[in-house]
Design a protein around this motif. Structure first.
Motif, PDB file in Angstrom:
ATOM      1  N   ARG A  68      18.116 -41.695  12.039  1.00  0.00           N
ATOM      2  CA  ARG A  68      17.528 -41.186  10.807  1.00  0.00           C
ATOM      3  C   ARG A  68      16.319 -40.321  11.149  1.00  0.00           C
ATOM      4  O   ARG A  68      15.582 -40.589  12.106  1.00  0.00           O
ATOM      5  CB  ARG A  68      17.103 -42.335   9.881  1.00  0.00           C
ATOM      6  CG  ARG A  68      16.125 -43.311  10.500  1.00  0.00           C
ATOM      7  CD  ARG A  68      15.850 -44.513   9.577  1.00  0.00           C
ATOM      8  NE  ARG A  68      14.933 -45.460  10.189  1.00  0.00           N
ATOM      9  CZ  ARG A  68      15.290 -46.422  11.030  1.00  0.00           C
ATOM     10  NH1 ARG A  68      16.571 -46.566  11.354  1.00  0.00           N
ATOM     11  NH2 ARG A  68      14.401 -47.243  11.547  1.00  0.00           N
ATOM     12  N   ASN A  69      16.152 -39.251  10.361  1.00  0.00           N
ATOM     13  CA  ASN A  69      15.029 -38.326  10.548  1.00  0.00           C
ATOM     14  C   ASN A  69      14.850 -37.945  12.012  1.00  0.00           C
ATOM     15  O   ASN A  69      13.738 -37.911  12.542  1.00  0.00           O
ATOM     16  CB  ASN A  69      13.738 -38.946  10.004  1.00  0.00           C
ATOM     17  CG  ASN A  69      12.667 -37.881   9.773  1.00  0.00           C
ATOM     18  OD1 ASN A  69      12.984 -36.723   9.480  1.00  0.00           O
ATOM     19  ND2 ASN A  69      11.414 -38.261   9.919  1.00  0.00           N
ATOM     20  N   LEU A  70      15.956 -37.628  12.662  1.00  0.00           N
ATOM     21  CA  LEU A  70      15.933 -37.360  14.096  1.00  0.00           C
ATOM     22  C   LEU A  70      15.555 -35.913  14.367  1.00  0.00           C
ATOM     23  O   LEU A  70      16.116 -34.991  13.784  1.00  0.00           O
ATOM     24  CB  LEU A  70      17.309 -37.676  14.694  1.00  0.00           C
ATOM     25  CG  LEU A  70      17.412 -37.637  16.229  1.00  0.00           C
ATOM     26  CD1 LEU A  70      18.290 -38.774  16.731  1.00  0.00           C
ATOM     27  CD2 LEU A  70      17.982 -36.306  16.712  1.00  0.00           C
ATOM     28  N   GLU A  71      14.576 -35.738  15.244  1.00  0.00           N
ATOM     29  CA  GLU A  71      14.115 -34.415  15.661  1.00  0.00           C
ATOM     30  C   GLU A  71      14.300 -34.306  17.173  1.00  0.00           C
ATOM     31  O   GLU A  71      13.761 -35.108  17.936  1.00  0.00           O
ATOM     32  CB  GLU A  71      12.631 -34.221  15.315  1.00  0.00           C
ATOM     33  CG  GLU A  71      12.286 -34.414  13.845  1.00  0.00           C
ATOM     34  CD  GLU A  71      12.648 -33.205  13.000  1.00  0.00           C
ATOM     35  OE1 GLU A  71      12.733 -32.092  13.570  1.00  0.00           O
ATOM     36  OE2 GLU A  71      12.829 -33.369  11.776  1.00  0.00           O
ATOM     37  N   LEU A  72      15.077 -33.325  17.580  1.00  0.00           N
ATOM     38  CA  LEU A  72      15.362 -33.170  19.008  1.00  0.00           C
ATOM     39  C   LEU A  72      15.589 -31.696  19.313  1.00  0.00           C
ATOM     40  O   LEU A  72      16.302 -31.014  18.581  1.00  0.00           O
ATOM     41  CB  LEU A  72      16.611 -33.973  19.396  1.00  0.00           C
ATOM     42  CG  LEU A  72      17.157 -33.766  20.816  1.00  0.00           C
ATOM     43  CD1 LEU A  72      16.150 -34.234  21.864  1.00  0.00           C
ATOM     44  CD2 LEU A  72      18.487 -34.493  20.985  1.00  0.00           C
ATOM     45  N   GLN A  73      14.979 -31.230  20.387  1.00  0.00           N
ATOM     46  CA  GLN A  73      15.204 -29.858  20.837  1.00  0.00           C
ATOM     47  C   GLN A  73      15.554 -29.862  22.317  1.00  0.00           C
ATOM     48  O   GLN A  73      14.912 -30.528  23.122  1.00  0.00           O
ATOM     49  CB  GLN A  73      13.974 -28.981  20.604  1.00  0.00           C
ATOM     50  CG  GLN A  73      14.137 -27.547  21.116  1.00  0.00           C
ATOM     51  CD  GLN A  73      13.062 -26.601  20.625  1.00  0.00           C
ATOM     52  OE1 GLN A  73      12.638 -26.664  19.467  1.00  0.00           O
ATOM     53  NE2 GLN A  73      12.603 -25.709  21.493  1.00  0.00           N
ATOM     54  N   VAL A  74      16.605 -29.132  22.660  1.00  0.00           N
ATOM     55  CA  VAL A  74      17.003 -28.922  24.053  1.00  0.00           C
ATOM     56  C   VAL A  74      16.796 -27.443  24.348  1.00  0.00           C
ATOM     57  O   VAL A  74      17.463 -26.578  23.757  1.00  0.00           O
ATOM     58  CB  VAL A  74      18.475 -29.319  24.292  1.00  0.00           C
ATOM     59  CG1 VAL A  74      18.885 -28.992  25.729  1.00  0.00           C
ATOM     60  CG2 VAL A  74      18.685 -30.810  24.001  1.00  0.00           C
ATOM     61  N   ASP A  75      15.859 -27.136  25.224  1.00  0.00           N
ATOM     62  CA  ASP A  75      15.556 -25.741  25.541  1.00  0.00           C
ATOM     63  C   ASP A  75      16.610 -25.146  26.471  1.00  0.00           C
ATOM     64  O   ASP A  75      17.236 -25.858  27.269  1.00  0.00           O
ATOM     65  CB  ASP A  75      14.182 -25.633  26.202  1.00  0.00           C
ATOM     66  CG  ASP A  75      13.048 -25.921  25.236  1.00  0.00           C
ATOM     67  OD1 ASP A  75      13.244 -25.729  24.017  1.00  0.00           O
ATOM     68  OD2 ASP A  75      11.968 -26.339  25.701  1.00  0.00           O
ATOM     69  N   ARG A  76      16.768 -23.841  26.367  1.00  0.00           N
ATOM     70  CA  ARG A  76      17.692 -23.146  27.260  1.00  0.00           C
ATOM     71  C   ARG A  76      17.259 -23.355  28.708  1.00  0.00           C
ATOM     72  O   ARG A  76      16.077 -23.276  29.035  1.00  0.00           O
ATOM     73  CB  ARG A  76      17.711 -21.649  26.944  1.00  0.00           C
ATOM     74  CG  ARG A  76      18.133 -21.328  25.522  1.00  0.00           C
ATOM     75  CD  ARG A  76      18.087 -19.834  25.278  1.00  0.00           C
ATOM     76  NE  ARG A  76      18.225 -19.534  23.852  1.00  0.00           N
ATOM     77  CZ  ARG A  76      18.994 -18.575  23.354  1.00  0.00           C
ATOM     78  NH1 ARG A  76      19.697 -17.809  24.166  1.00  0.00           N
ATOM     79  NH2 ARG A  76      19.058 -18.360  22.056  1.00  0.00           N
ATOM     80  N   GLY A  77      18.227 -23.624  29.564  1.00  0.00           N
ATOM     81  CA  GLY A  77      17.938 -23.796  30.979  1.00  0.00           C
ATOM     82  C   GLY A  77      17.409 -25.163  31.349  1.00  0.00           C
ATOM     83  O   GLY A  77      17.085 -25.394  32.513  1.00  0.00           O
ATOM     84  N   SER A  78      17.313 -26.082  30.381  1.00  0.00           N
ATOM     85  CA  SER A  78      16.807 -27.420  30.674  1.00  0.00           C
ATOM     86  C   SER A  78      17.955 -28.416  30.800  1.00  0.00           C
ATOM     87  O   SER A  78      19.049 -28.201  30.275  1.00  0.00           O
ATOM     88  CB  SER A  78      15.835 -27.884  29.592  1.00  0.00           C
ATOM     89  OG  SER A  78      16.515 -28.085  28.365  1.00  0.00           O
ATOM     90  N   PHE A  79      17.690 -29.510  31.506  1.00  0.00           N
ATOM     91  CA  PHE A  79      18.630 -30.619  31.633  1.00  0.00           C
ATOM     92  C   PHE A  79      18.014 -31.818  30.924  1.00  0.00           C
ATOM     93  O   PHE A  79      16.935 -32.280  31.302  1.00  0.00           O
ATOM     94  CB  PHE A  79      18.880 -30.965  33.100  1.00  0.00           C
ATOM     95  CG  PHE A  79      19.968 -30.151  33.758  1.00  0.00           C
ATOM     96  CD1 PHE A  79      20.215 -28.851  33.379  1.00  0.00           C
ATOM     97  CD2 PHE A  79      20.747 -30.701  34.764  1.00  0.00           C
ATOM     98  CE1 PHE A  79      21.217 -28.105  33.985  1.00  0.00           C
ATOM     99  CE2 PHE A  79      21.750 -29.978  35.368  1.00  0.00           C
ATOM    100  CZ  PHE A  79      21.999 -28.674  34.986  1.00  0.00           C
ATOM    101  N   VAL A  80      18.693 -32.304  29.897  1.00  0.00           N
ATOM    102  CA  VAL A  80      18.181 -33.407  29.086  1.00  0.00           C
ATOM    103  C   VAL A  80      19.158 -34.570  29.151  1.00  0.00           C
ATOM    104  O   VAL A  80      20.364 -34.412  28.899  1.00  0.00           O
ATOM    105  CB  VAL A  80      17.974 -32.971  27.619  1.00  0.00           C
ATOM    106  CG1 VAL A  80      17.555 -34.160  26.757  1.00  0.00           C
ATOM    107  CG2 VAL A  80      16.917 -31.873  27.550  1.00  0.00           C
ATOM    108  N   GLY A  81      18.635 -35.743  29.480  1.00  0.00           N
ATOM    109  CA  GLY A  81      19.440 -36.964  29.520  1.00  0.00           C
ATOM    110  C   GLY A  81      19.201 -37.801  28.281  1.00  0.00           C
ATOM    111  O   GLY A  81      18.059 -38.014  27.887  1.00  0.00           O
ATOM    112  N   LEU A  82      20.280 -38.253  27.681  1.00  0.00           N
ATOM    113  CA  LEU A  82      20.211 -39.085  26.485  1.00  0.00           C
ATOM    114  C   LEU A  82      20.544 -40.516  26.878  1.00  0.00           C
ATOM    115  O   LEU A  82      21.674 -40.820  27.268  1.00  0.00           O
ATOM    116  CB  LEU A  82      21.192 -38.561  25.432  1.00  0.00           C
ATOM    117  CG  LEU A  82      21.303 -39.327  24.115  1.00  0.00           C
ATOM    118  CD1 LEU A  82      19.966 -39.354  23.377  1.00  0.00           C
ATOM    119  CD2 LEU A  82      22.379 -38.700  23.235  1.00  0.00           C
ATOM    120  N   ALA A  83      19.552 -41.400  26.794  1.00  0.00           N
ATOM    121  CA  ALA A  83      19.714 -42.787  27.222  1.00  0.00           C
ATOM    122  C   ALA A  83      19.665 -43.722  26.020  1.00  0.00           C
ATOM    123  O   ALA A  83      19.103 -43.403  24.970  1.00  0.00           O
ATOM    124  CB  ALA A  83      18.621 -43.162  28.224  1.00  0.00           C
ATOM    125  N   GLY A  84      20.242 -44.892  26.200  1.00  0.00           N
ATOM    126  CA  GLY A  84      20.229 -45.899  25.145  1.00  0.00           C
ATOM    127  C   GLY A  84      21.184 -47.016  25.488  1.00  0.00           C
ATOM    128  O   GLY A  84      22.085 -46.848  26.323  1.00  0.00           O
TER     129      GLY A  84
END
Length: 241
Positions: free
Chosen positions: A24-40
């Motif tokens: 809920r009310n999730l704010e997330l940005q993945v920038d160009r050229g970046s590597f983002v890991g989603l954990a949980g």
């Protein structure tokens, strides 16, 4: 105004199934050229989040943009390649048929030499291309799916548990390929239950827990905040376990 540096933006995004809140009310940005890991933890909603960005399931609220284009428009996914968590290619296809089909869908046309080179990089014998996929082991099928993503030439890779079914050698080979893509300026969003692999690969780590992002930032920052030496213990601190 959209951030021109962003490959992916979630703004005020919410998703529930009945009374069960995924996020809920999730704010997330993945920038160009970046590597983002989603954990949980299992069931935290990582795969649902990915399905929402791919428009496989609808948001209840908020919006998602991919390279500035609303995610509900098919052209938003034109620069994206995706490997699902449970990758299960059609068993009746030969390996070569699957690759040709996938790459045609992506509009890619690598020559045979490039395909063979990719298979070698991933430790997959080229002879398997002539075999039906139903004869593949889990690890072989996973390598085939990864090869299709890597050969697609797309700017943005979304990989849900890409190391699933891979032995230690194959995991090391995949990490080497991903680091090459990072050097080439590609963008990656991926999930993994291996926090150590995320630390090796990621610029940023985001932790999804109980419907919200508990932590967005560099893995080293998570270690610093929790004052822990191990990333697993730092993760547990982050989710209050």
């Amino acid at each position: 105004m959209a951030d021109c540096n962003a490959a992916l933006i979630f703004e005020g995004a919410a998703k529930s199934f009945g009374k069960s809140v995924v996020f809920r009310n999730l704010e997330l940005q993945v920038d160009r050229g970046s590597f983002v890991g989603l954990a949980g933890v299992n069931g935290a909603g990582k795969t649902t989040l990915i399905k929402c960005l791919l428009d496989f399931c609808a948001l209840d609220e908020g919006r998602i943009t991919i390279f500035g284009v609303p995610h509900v428009e098919s052209r938003a996914r034109a620069r994206l390649a995706y490997l699902p968590e449970r990758f299960n290619p059609p068993g009746f296809l030969r390996g070569w048929d699957f690759l040709n089909f996938s790459l045609n869908l992506h509009g890619a046309d690598p020559d045979s030499a490039a395909i063979f080179e990719m298979l070698e990089e991933l430790g997959l014998d080229r002879d398997v291309l002539g075999k039906p996929v139903r004869a593949f082991s889990k690890g072989m099928a996973q390598k085939l799916g990864l090869a299709a993503c890597f050969l697609s030439g797309k700017d943005f890779l979304v990989l849900d548990e890409p190391m699933s079914g891979l032995d230690p050698k194959a995991r090391a080979l995949v990490k080497t390929r991903l680091l090459k893509l990072k050097d080439a300026g590609k963008t990656l969003l991926f999930t993994s239950h291996s926090l150590s692999e995320m630390c090796e690969l990621c610029d940023r780590l985001v932790v999804l827990h109980e419907g919200k992002l508990n932590f967005p930032g560099a893995p080293d920052r998570l270690l610093s905040i929790s004052q822990r030496q191990g990333i697993e213990r730092a993760f547990l601190d982050c989710i209050g376990a």
